[in-house]
Design a protein around this motif. Sequence first.
Motif, PDB file in Angstrom:
ATOM      1  N   LYS A   1      54.185  75.524  87.480  1.00  0.00           N
ATOM      2  CA  LYS A   1      53.037  74.625  87.368  1.00  0.00           C
ATOM      3  C   LYS A   1      51.774  75.279  87.924  1.00  0.00           C
ATOM      4  CE  LYS A   1      55.415  70.169  87.502  1.00  0.00           C
ATOM      5  NZ  LYS A   1      55.624  68.942  88.301  1.00  0.00           N
ATOM      6  N   GLU A   2      51.906  75.941  89.074  1.00  0.00           N
ATOM      7  CA  GLU A   2      50.756  76.619  89.673  1.00  0.00           C
ATOM      8  C   GLU A   2      50.257  77.736  88.773  1.00  0.00           C
ATOM      9  OE1 GLU A   2      51.449  77.931  93.669  1.00  0.00           O
ATOM     10  OE2 GLU A   2      52.272  75.995  94.265  1.00  0.00           O
ATOM     11  N   LYS A   3      51.190  78.489  88.194  1.00  0.00           N
ATOM     12  CA  LYS A   3      50.825  79.593  87.305  1.00  0.00           C
ATOM     13  C   LYS A   3      50.096  79.066  86.073  1.00  0.00           C
ATOM     14  CE  LYS A   3      52.794  83.689  85.143  1.00  0.00           C
ATOM     15  NZ  LYS A   3      54.015  84.423  84.862  1.00  0.00           N
ATOM     16  N   GLU A   4      50.607  77.994  85.482  1.00  0.00           N
ATOM     17  CA  GLU A   4      49.949  77.400  84.324  1.00  0.00           C
ATOM     18  C   GLU A   4      48.557  76.892  84.679  1.00  0.00           C
ATOM     19  OE1 GLU A   4      52.615  74.404  82.927  1.00  0.00           O
ATOM     20  OE2 GLU A   4      54.002  75.853  82.029  1.00  0.00           O
ATOM     21  N   LYS A   5      48.419  76.325  85.860  1.00  0.00           N
ATOM     22  CA  LYS A   5      47.123  75.830  86.314  1.00  0.00           C
ATOM     23  C   LYS A   5      46.126  76.985  86.446  1.00  0.00           C
ATOM     24  CE  LYS A   5      45.034  73.205  90.093  1.00  0.00           C
ATOM     25  NZ  LYS A   5      45.283  72.579  91.390  1.00  0.00           N
ATOM     26  N   LYS A   6      46.572  78.110  87.003  1.00  0.00           N
ATOM     27  CA  LYS A   6      45.702  79.275  87.139  1.00  0.00           C
ATOM     28  C   LYS A   6      45.337  79.844  85.773  1.00  0.00           C
ATOM     29  CE  LYS A   6      47.151  80.709  91.731  1.00  0.00           C
ATOM     30  NZ  LYS A   6      47.802  81.751  92.536  1.00  0.00           N
ATOM     31  N   GLU A   7      46.303  79.860  84.847  1.00  0.00           N
ATOM     32  CA  GLU A   7      46.026  80.347  83.491  1.00  0.00           C
ATOM     33  C   GLU A   7      44.996  79.465  82.793  1.00  0.00           C
ATOM     34  OE1 GLU A   7      46.975  83.070  81.858  1.00  0.00           O
ATOM     35  OE2 GLU A   7      48.024  83.765  83.659  1.00  0.00           O
ATOM     36  N   LYS A   8      45.100  78.147  82.987  1.00  0.00           N
ATOM     37  CA  LYS A   8      44.124  77.234  82.403  1.00  0.00           C
ATOM     38  C   LYS A   8      42.736  77.478  82.984  1.00  0.00           C
ATOM     39  CE  LYS A   8      47.260  73.455  81.237  1.00  0.00           C
ATOM     40  NZ  LYS A   8      47.642  72.066  81.543  1.00  0.00           N
ATOM     41  N   GLU A   9      42.671  77.690  84.284  1.00  0.00           N
ATOM     42  CA  GLU A   9      41.382  77.974  84.920  1.00  0.00           C
ATOM     43  C   GLU A   9      40.799  79.281  84.392  1.00  0.00           C
ATOM     44  OE1 GLU A   9      41.987  77.994  89.115  1.00  0.00           O
ATOM     45  OE2 GLU A   9      42.367  75.843  89.227  1.00  0.00           O
ATOM     46  N   ARG A  10      41.648  80.279  84.239  1.00  0.00           N
ATOM     47  CA  ARG A  10      41.203  81.570  83.717  1.00  0.00           C
ATOM     48  C   ARG A  10      40.724  81.426  82.269  1.00  0.00           C
ATOM     49  NH1 ARG A  10      45.674  85.226  85.034  1.00  0.00           N
ATOM     50  NH2 ARG A  10      45.058  84.844  87.165  1.00  0.00           N
ATOM     51  N   ALA A  11      41.449  80.621  81.486  1.00  0.00           N
ATOM     52  CA  ALA A  11      41.055  80.398  80.094  1.00  0.00           C
ATOM     53  C   ALA A  11      39.752  79.600  80.027  1.00  0.00           C
ATOM     54  CB  ALA A  11      42.158  79.666  79.351  1.00  0.00           C
ATOM     55  N   ALA A  12      39.566  78.677  80.958  1.00  0.00           N
ATOM     56  CA  ALA A  12      38.340  77.888  80.978  1.00  0.00           C
ATOM     57  C   ALA A  12      37.129  78.771  81.275  1.00  0.00           C
ATOM     58  CB  ALA A  12      38.445  76.778  82.022  1.00  0.00           C
TER      59      ALA A  12
ATOM     60  N   LYS B   1      34.944  89.187  82.546  1.00  0.00           N
ATOM     61  CA  LYS B   1      34.820  89.905  83.803  1.00  0.00           C
ATOM     62  C   LYS B   1      33.412  89.725  84.334  1.00  0.00           C
ATOM     63  CE  LYS B   1      38.268  93.436  83.085  1.00  0.00           C
ATOM     64  NZ  LYS B   1      38.535  94.868  83.112  1.00  0.00           N
ATOM     65  N   ALA B   2      33.240  89.984  85.579  1.00  0.00           N
ATOM     66  CA  ALA B   2      31.922  89.869  86.200  1.00  0.00           C
ATOM     67  C   ALA B   2      30.991  90.936  85.637  1.00  0.00           C
ATOM     68  CB  ALA B   2      32.037  90.027  87.705  1.00  0.00           C
ATOM     69  N   LYS B   3      29.711  90.621  85.538  1.00  0.00           N
ATOM     70  CA  LYS B   3      28.744  91.580  85.026  1.00  0.00           C
ATOM     71  C   LYS B   3      28.545  92.739  85.989  1.00  0.00           C
ATOM     72  CE  LYS B   3      26.203  88.175  82.364  1.00  0.00           C
ATOM     73  NZ  LYS B   3      24.930  87.480  82.175  1.00  0.00           N
ATOM     74  N   MET B   4      28.681  92.473  87.266  1.00  0.00           N
ATOM     75  CA  MET B   4      28.487  93.506  88.273  1.00  0.00           C
ATOM     76  C   MET B   4      29.644  93.417  89.265  1.00  0.00           C
ATOM     77  SD  MET B   4      25.252  94.030  90.821  1.00  0.00           S
ATOM     78  CE  MET B   4      24.102  94.467  89.540  1.00  0.00           C
ATOM     79  N   SER B   5      30.173  94.558  89.644  1.00  0.00           N
ATOM     80  CA  SER B   5      31.312  94.547  90.567  1.00  0.00           C
ATOM     81  C   SER B   5      30.845  94.208  91.977  1.00  0.00           C
ATOM     82  CB  SER B   5      32.009  95.905  90.568  1.00  0.00           C
ATOM     83  OG  SER B   5      31.201  96.852  91.217  1.00  0.00           O
TER      84      SER B   5
END
Length: 188
Positions: free
Chosen positions: A82-93, A98-102
């Motif tokens: 469940k936690e992994k799916e939640k993180k994947e949803k956040e990442r997909a959202a 990636k960030a424009k600047m590191s």
Amino acid sequence: MVEERSSDLGDIAAEAASDFFNKLFGFVETIFRRFFKNFYASFAEVSAKRWTKVIASVIVYLILRPFIEKFFKYLHDRDRKKEKEKKEKERAARGGKKAKMSANALRGGENGKVLGEVENTDDEVEEDGEDELAEASGVPEWNGMARKRQKKYLKNLAKGQRAEKLSEDQIMDLLDWSEDEGENKKDA
């Protein structure tokens, strides 16, 4: 009369405290007496029926333990999923962008160098097969910073001339401070 009353109150308080501590001591004494009496009796007066119950409960526990472990493992895995799916949803959202600047570029300014960062990284300098040699010989690999320091040292050695490569005459020429050279420098 005031003195009589105060002595009566003191006597009443002393009796109440004495009664309280006597009851408390009696209660603790009863607990200890019953505990040790029952503890002794549980081993001294054991019947076959009691031994049967103990053995049966141990066998049932040994049989059920793997199933109990699997159940708790299932619960744990379900929560992690469940936690992994939640993180994947956040990442997909976020769109997976990636960030424009590191973060290093933000900390270090325009060139992106961080304080203490070495110029030549492992990506910039070619590999000489050192890792294969290290793995084949059984010697553990160097950590990243030691490898970077060694490569920087070797690079600086290539730029400069080492005293070991100089001939004996060249070393003597460098060390010779004759009066002629000193006079020539003053004239020039």
